[in-house]
Scaffold this motif. Structure first.
Motif, PDB file in Angstrom:
ATOM      1  N   CYS A 189       0.812  -1.223   0.000  1.00 46.64           N
ATOM      2  CA  CYS A 189       0.000   0.000   0.000  1.00 46.64           C
ATOM      3  C   CYS A 189       0.845   1.272   0.000  1.00 46.64           C
ATOM      4  O   CYS A 189       0.298   2.362  -0.165  1.00 46.64           O
ATOM      5  CB  CYS A 189      -0.982  -0.007   1.163  1.00 46.64           C
ATOM      6  N   SER A 190       2.148   1.163   0.201  1.00 48.92           N
ATOM      7  CA  SER A 190       3.025   2.331   0.102  1.00 48.92           C
ATOM      8  C   SER A 190       4.474   1.847   0.048  1.00 48.92           C
ATOM      9  O   SER A 190       4.756   0.692   0.362  1.00 48.92           O
ATOM     10  CB  SER A 190       2.850   3.268   1.311  1.00 48.92           C
ATOM     11  N   GLY A 191       5.361   2.750  -0.316  1.00 49.38           N
ATOM     12  CA  GLY A 191       6.782   2.433  -0.255  1.00 49.38           C
ATOM     13  C   GLY A 191       7.188   2.144   1.190  1.00 49.38           C
ATOM     14  O   GLY A 191       7.974   1.229   1.457  1.00 49.38           O
ATOM     15  N   THR A 192       6.620   2.927   2.100  1.00 54.51           N
ATOM     16  CA  THR A 192       6.939   2.740   3.517  1.00 54.51           C
ATOM     17  C   THR A 192       6.488   1.363   3.998  1.00 54.51           C
ATOM     18  O   THR A 192       7.214   0.692   4.740  1.00 54.51           O
ATOM     19  CB  THR A 192       6.242   3.834   4.350  1.00 54.51           C
ATOM     20  N   ALA A 193       5.307   0.937   3.564  1.00 57.16           N
ATOM     21  CA  ALA A 193       4.812  -0.397   3.943  1.00 57.16           C
ATOM     22  C   ALA A 193       5.752  -1.477   3.401  1.00 57.16           C
ATOM     23  O   ALA A 193       6.044  -2.463   4.082  1.00 57.16           O
ATOM     24  CB  ALA A 193       3.393  -0.606   3.413  1.00 57.16           C
ATOM     25  N   GLU A 211      17.796  -1.234  -0.756  1.00 57.16           N
ATOM     26  CA  GLU A 211      17.796  -0.069  -1.642  1.00 57.16           C
ATOM     27  C   GLU A 211      16.464   0.662  -1.574  1.00 57.16           C
ATOM     28  O   GLU A 211      15.429   0.104  -1.916  1.00 57.16           O
ATOM     29  CB  GLU A 211      18.039  -0.503  -3.095  1.00 57.16           C
ATOM     30  N   ASP A 212      16.513   1.907  -1.131  1.00 60.40           N
ATOM     31  CA  ASP A 212      15.345   2.781  -1.194  1.00 60.40           C
ATOM     32  C   ASP A 212      15.350   3.417  -2.578  1.00 60.40           C
ATOM     33  O   ASP A 212      16.103   4.349  -2.845  1.00 60.40           O
ATOM     34  CB  ASP A 212      15.421   3.832  -0.090  1.00 60.40           C
ATOM     35  N   ALA A 213      14.526   2.854  -3.461  1.00 56.28           N
ATOM     36  CA  ALA A 213      14.440   3.355  -4.833  1.00 56.28           C
ATOM     37  C   ALA A 213      13.073   3.999  -5.046  1.00 56.28           C
ATOM     38  O   ALA A 213      12.501   3.941  -6.132  1.00 56.28           O
ATOM     39  CB  ALA A 213      14.677   2.215  -5.818  1.00 56.28           C
ATOM     40  N   ALA A 214      12.561   4.631  -3.958  1.00 56.63           N
ATOM     41  CA  ALA A 214      11.191   5.161  -3.964  1.00 56.63           C
ATOM     42  C   ALA A 214      10.896   5.982  -5.217  1.00 56.63           C
ATOM     43  O   ALA A 214       9.838   5.862  -5.813  1.00 56.63           O
ATOM     44  CB  ALA A 214      10.945   6.005  -2.723  1.00 56.63           C
ATOM     45  N   GLN A 215      11.843   6.826  -5.606  1.00 51.60           N
ATOM     46  CA  GLN A 215      11.581   7.727  -6.730  1.00 51.60           C
ATOM     47  C   GLN A 215      12.288   7.276  -7.994  1.00 51.60           C
ATOM     48  O   GLN A 215      12.524   8.090  -8.879  1.00 51.60           O
ATOM     49  CB  GLN A 215      12.052   9.136  -6.357  1.00 51.60           C
ATOM     50  N   ALA A 216      12.661   6.023  -8.073  1.00 52.08           N
ATOM     51  CA  ALA A 216      13.538   5.586  -9.163  1.00 52.08           C
ATOM     52  C   ALA A 216      13.023   4.349  -9.897  1.00 52.08           C
ATOM     53  O   ALA A 216      13.810   3.558 -10.414  1.00 52.08           O
ATOM     54  CB  ALA A 216      14.947   5.338  -8.616  1.00 52.08           C
ATOM     55  N   TYR A 262      10.092   0.508  -4.557  1.00 54.92           N
ATOM     56  CA  TYR A 262       9.704   1.725  -5.272  1.00 54.92           C
ATOM     57  C   TYR A 262       8.421   2.251  -4.633  1.00 54.92           C
ATOM     58  O   TYR A 262       7.641   1.479  -4.079  1.00 54.92           O
ATOM     59  CB  TYR A 262       9.398   1.424  -6.743  1.00 54.92           C
ATOM     60  N   SER A 263       8.199   3.546  -4.768  1.00 58.90           N
ATOM     61  CA  SER A 263       6.950   4.134  -4.293  1.00 58.90           C
ATOM     62  C   SER A 263       6.027   4.410  -5.469  1.00 58.90           C
ATOM     63  O   SER A 263       6.480   4.831  -6.536  1.00 58.90           O
ATOM     64  CB  SER A 263       7.230   5.435  -3.544  1.00 58.90           C
ATOM     65  N   LEU A 264       4.736   4.165  -5.265  1.00 59.08           N
ATOM     66  CA  LEU A 264       3.722   4.526  -6.264  1.00 59.08           C
ATOM     67  C   LEU A 264       2.829   5.636  -5.709  1.00 59.08           C
ATOM     68  O   LEU A 264       1.657   5.732  -6.040  1.00 59.08           O
ATOM     69  CB  LEU A 264       2.879   3.297  -6.638  1.00 59.08           C
ATOM     70  N   GLY A 270       3.145  11.842  -7.293  1.00 56.33           N
ATOM     71  CA  GLY A 270       4.358  12.651  -7.434  1.00 56.33           C
ATOM     72  C   GLY A 270       5.607  11.835  -7.700  1.00 56.33           C
ATOM     73  O   GLY A 270       6.663  12.386  -7.954  1.00 56.33           O
ATOM     74  N   LYS A 271       5.517  10.503  -7.638  1.00 56.94           N
ATOM     75  CA  LYS A 271       6.726   9.707  -7.841  1.00 56.94           C
ATOM     76  C   LYS A 271       6.783   9.091  -9.231  1.00 56.94           C
ATOM     77  O   LYS A 271       7.594   8.226  -9.478  1.00 56.94           O
ATOM     78  CB  LYS A 271       6.809   8.607  -6.784  1.00 56.94           C
ATOM     79  N   GLY A 272       5.879   9.461 -10.102  1.00 57.85           N
ATOM     80  CA  GLY A 272       5.886   8.889 -11.453  1.00 57.85           C
ATOM     81  C   GLY A 272       4.606   8.122 -11.686  1.00 57.85           C
ATOM     82  O   GLY A 272       3.521   8.692 -11.699  1.00 57.85           O
ATOM     83  N   LEU A 281      12.917  19.494  -1.639  1.00 56.03           N
ATOM     84  CA  LEU A 281      12.632  18.073  -1.443  1.00 56.03           C
ATOM     85  C   LEU A 281      12.268  17.925   0.032  1.00 56.03           C
ATOM     86  O   LEU A 281      11.296  18.533   0.460  1.00 56.03           O
ATOM     87  CB  LEU A 281      13.841  17.261  -1.891  1.00 56.03           C
ATOM     88  N   TYR A 282      13.012  17.223   0.843  1.00 57.18           N
ATOM     89  CA  TYR A 282      12.726  17.184   2.270  1.00 57.18           C
ATOM     90  C   TYR A 282      13.340  18.438   2.856  1.00 57.18           C
ATOM     91  O   TYR A 282      14.422  18.849   2.469  1.00 57.18           O
ATOM     92  CB  TYR A 282      13.288  15.922   2.894  1.00 57.18           C
ATOM     93  N   LEU A 283      12.621  19.016   3.795  1.00 56.16           N
ATOM     94  CA  LEU A 283      13.006  20.322   4.313  1.00 56.16           C
ATOM     95  C   LEU A 283      14.361  20.298   5.011  1.00 56.16           C
ATOM     96  O   LEU A 283      15.189  21.181   4.825  1.00 56.16           O
ATOM     97  CB  LEU A 283      11.928  20.740   5.302  1.00 56.16           C
TER      98      LEU A 283
HETATM   99  C1  LIG Z   1       8.455   8.830  -0.968  1.00 56.16           C
HETATM  100  C2  LIG Z   1       9.648   8.200  -0.406  1.00 56.16           C
HETATM  101  C3  LIG Z   1       9.546   7.145   0.506  1.00 56.16           C
HETATM  102  C4  LIG Z   1       8.221   6.627   1.019  1.00 56.16           C
HETATM  103  O1  LIG Z   1       7.382   6.146   0.015  1.00 56.16           O
HETATM  104  P1  LIG Z   1       5.789   6.179   0.231  1.00 56.16           P
HETATM  105  O2  LIG Z   1       5.231   5.427  -0.917  1.00 56.16           O
HETATM  106  O3  LIG Z   1       5.381   7.615   0.238  1.00 56.16           O
HETATM  107  O4  LIG Z   1       5.500   5.523   1.529  1.00 56.16           O
HETATM  108  C5  LIG Z   1      10.716   6.599   0.974  1.00 56.16           C
HETATM  109  N1  LIG Z   1      11.920   7.039   0.574  1.00 56.16           N
HETATM  110  C6  LIG Z   1      12.056   8.043  -0.304  1.00 56.16           C
HETATM  111  C7  LIG Z   1      13.427   8.476  -0.724  1.00 56.16           C
HETATM  112  C8  LIG Z   1      10.922   8.654  -0.814  1.00 56.16           C
HETATM  113  O5  LIG Z   1      11.054   9.655  -1.691  1.00 56.16           O
END
Ligand SMILES: *Cc1c(COP(=O)(O)O)cnc(C)c1O
Length: 404
Positions: free
Chosen positions: A42-46, A141-146, A165-167, A170-172, A342-344
């Motif tokens: 349900c999320s990249g975090t999940a 590997e955190d490839a959330a935006q890749a 990966y994140s869906l 804003g991530k594509g 991006l992140y503050l």
């Molecule tokens: C967005 C993001 C996440 C989390 O993904 P979600 O789908 O929003 O939970 C983790 N790491 C990075 C680098 C992100 O950009």
């Protein structure tokens, strides 16, 4: 009034909502990525929670190393799993780990190192794999935006033990919220499925909400709709000085965990068919615009190492000083041109996270957060708009004088 989104999301069309496609979303994604299988969450975090919970179940180790500048959700996922986050500082002017610090922090107590392909840019994995390998530490590997990026010819997320990966919006490619879970070995892939069966419930009201949100996205993700969905709330938050709200960094501590419904996956499968053409359009635009950005002295636009092929949702630009970055943003953040942050902050500087982090000095992460801004690579940012952004960047680098 039209508005450029801060990242180049794939717009949805009416056709994406019609009857289910022949292949499942999982199968089409695996084919697109050239990997054996993927798991949709349900999320990249999940997805990250599942990876961490699965790896932790087979180990006594409790420490997880993460970059000192990354999405706050990564830290929240570690805390959710009752593991101990260890911040590792970055290299100066880059999002990759400082390798000396990483070697010092990575010990026999370290369960995993989370390396990030930030903003579609490809991380330098080789030294991380080596350092982690010395202590038997897993690489995640955190490839959330890749989604769609390659490291030395291999899809990112498949080089370490596991990746995601994140869906999210804003991530594509998006299901409004969603995540793709990958693992390089069969044994871990089946364990990840078992963990999901144990800890990810159905939640029909939550899924219904996501369906409504996805329909809203399809309706408003266009130049004329984005002011309503993005621009007006952004400018309201900025006017009140609420920067955390402006960039959407204010995450709740509890992480929603639920199954993704069949209907949203079918939308994803249909939209995915347009992703390769969309990504190559973005790549071509990025290569052109990087030339213009490179002509501006005193700024750095992050790119990929030879042999790596990232994705281009936006450009990450480092200004010479915080003052120059802030001056440029004063002009550009409210200008509807898709310029943003991006992140503050470095993770240590979020008041709602600080109590959970052992204090480790991370000056390079702070400097990276202080000097970075992002410029959208949406196809809706036309050449005139892009040029006006470049002029503001140029003007503010001159004011800042020579770089430090
Ligand atoms: C967005 C993001 C996440 C989390 O993904 P979600 O789908 O929003 O939970 C983790 N790491 C990075 C680098 C992100 O950009």
């Amino acid at each position: 009034m039209s508005e450029v989104p801060p990242t180049a999301g794939l717009p949805l069309g009416l056709g994406d909502f019609l009857p289910a496609p022949a292949l499942s979303f999982e199968q089409s994604l695996a084919t697109f990525l050239k990997v054996p299988a993927v798991q949709i969450e349900c999320s990249g975090t999940a997805a990250l929670v599942l990876i961490l919970a699965t790896l932790a179940a087979g180990s006594k180790r409790r420490r997880v190393i993460l970059p000192a500048y990354t999405c706050p959700l990564v830290l929240l996922a570690i805390l959710h799993c009752r593991l101990e986050p260890i911040l590792c500082d970055l290299q100066p002017g880059h999002f990759d780990f400082d390798l000396q610090t990483l070697s010092r922090l990575c010990t026999e107590d370290t369960l995993a190192v989370i390396t990030t392909h930030l903003g579609g840019r490809v991380a330098n994995l080789q030294p991380v794999l080596e350092i982690a390998g010395r202590t038997g530490t897993h690489v995640i590997e955190d490839a959330a935006q890749a989604l769609g990026a390659n490291w030395q010819g291999q899809p990112v997320g498949m080089i370490g033990e596991a990746g995601f990966y994140s869906l999210a919006v804003g991530k594509g490619l998006t299901l409004f919220e969603g995540g793709v879970l990958l693992a390089s070995r069969d044994a871990l892939r089946s364990k990840l499925r078992e963990t999901a069966q144990k800890i990810i419930p159905r939640n029909i009201p939550r899924e219904a909400l996501r369906v409504a949100q996805l329909l809203g996205y399809a309706a408003l993700y266009r130049p004329s709709g984005l002011a309503l969905a993005y621009g007006i709330p952004l400018r309201r938050a900025l006017k009140r000085g609420k920067l955390i709200e402006a960039v959407g960094d204010n995450f709740p501590a509890d992480i929603p965990l639920h199954q993704v419904g069949f209907w949203r996956k079918a939308v994803g499968a249909r939209a995915l068919r347009r992703l390769p053409a969309f990504q190559s359009e973005l790549n071509m635009q990025a290569q052109q615009r990087l030339k213009r950005l490179a002509s501006i002295s005193n700024i750095v636009a992050l790119t990929d190492a030879p042999g790596d092929q990232g994705t281009w949702p936006f450009f990450m630009i480092l200004m010479p000083t915080r003052a120059a970055r802030d001056a440029a943003l004063d002009r550009l953040w409210t200008a509807r041109l898709g310029v943003s942050r991006l992140y503050l902050n470095a993770l240590i500087d979020y008041s709602y996270l600080r109590e959970n982090i052992a204090s480790e000095d991370t000056p390079n992460a702070r400097d990276f957060a202080a000097r970075m801004l992002t410029v959208s690579n949406s196809p809706w940012l036309n050449d005139a708009g892009f040029e006006s952004i470049c002029r503001v960047l140029e003007a503010n680098c001159r004011c800042a004088g020579a770089p430090g």
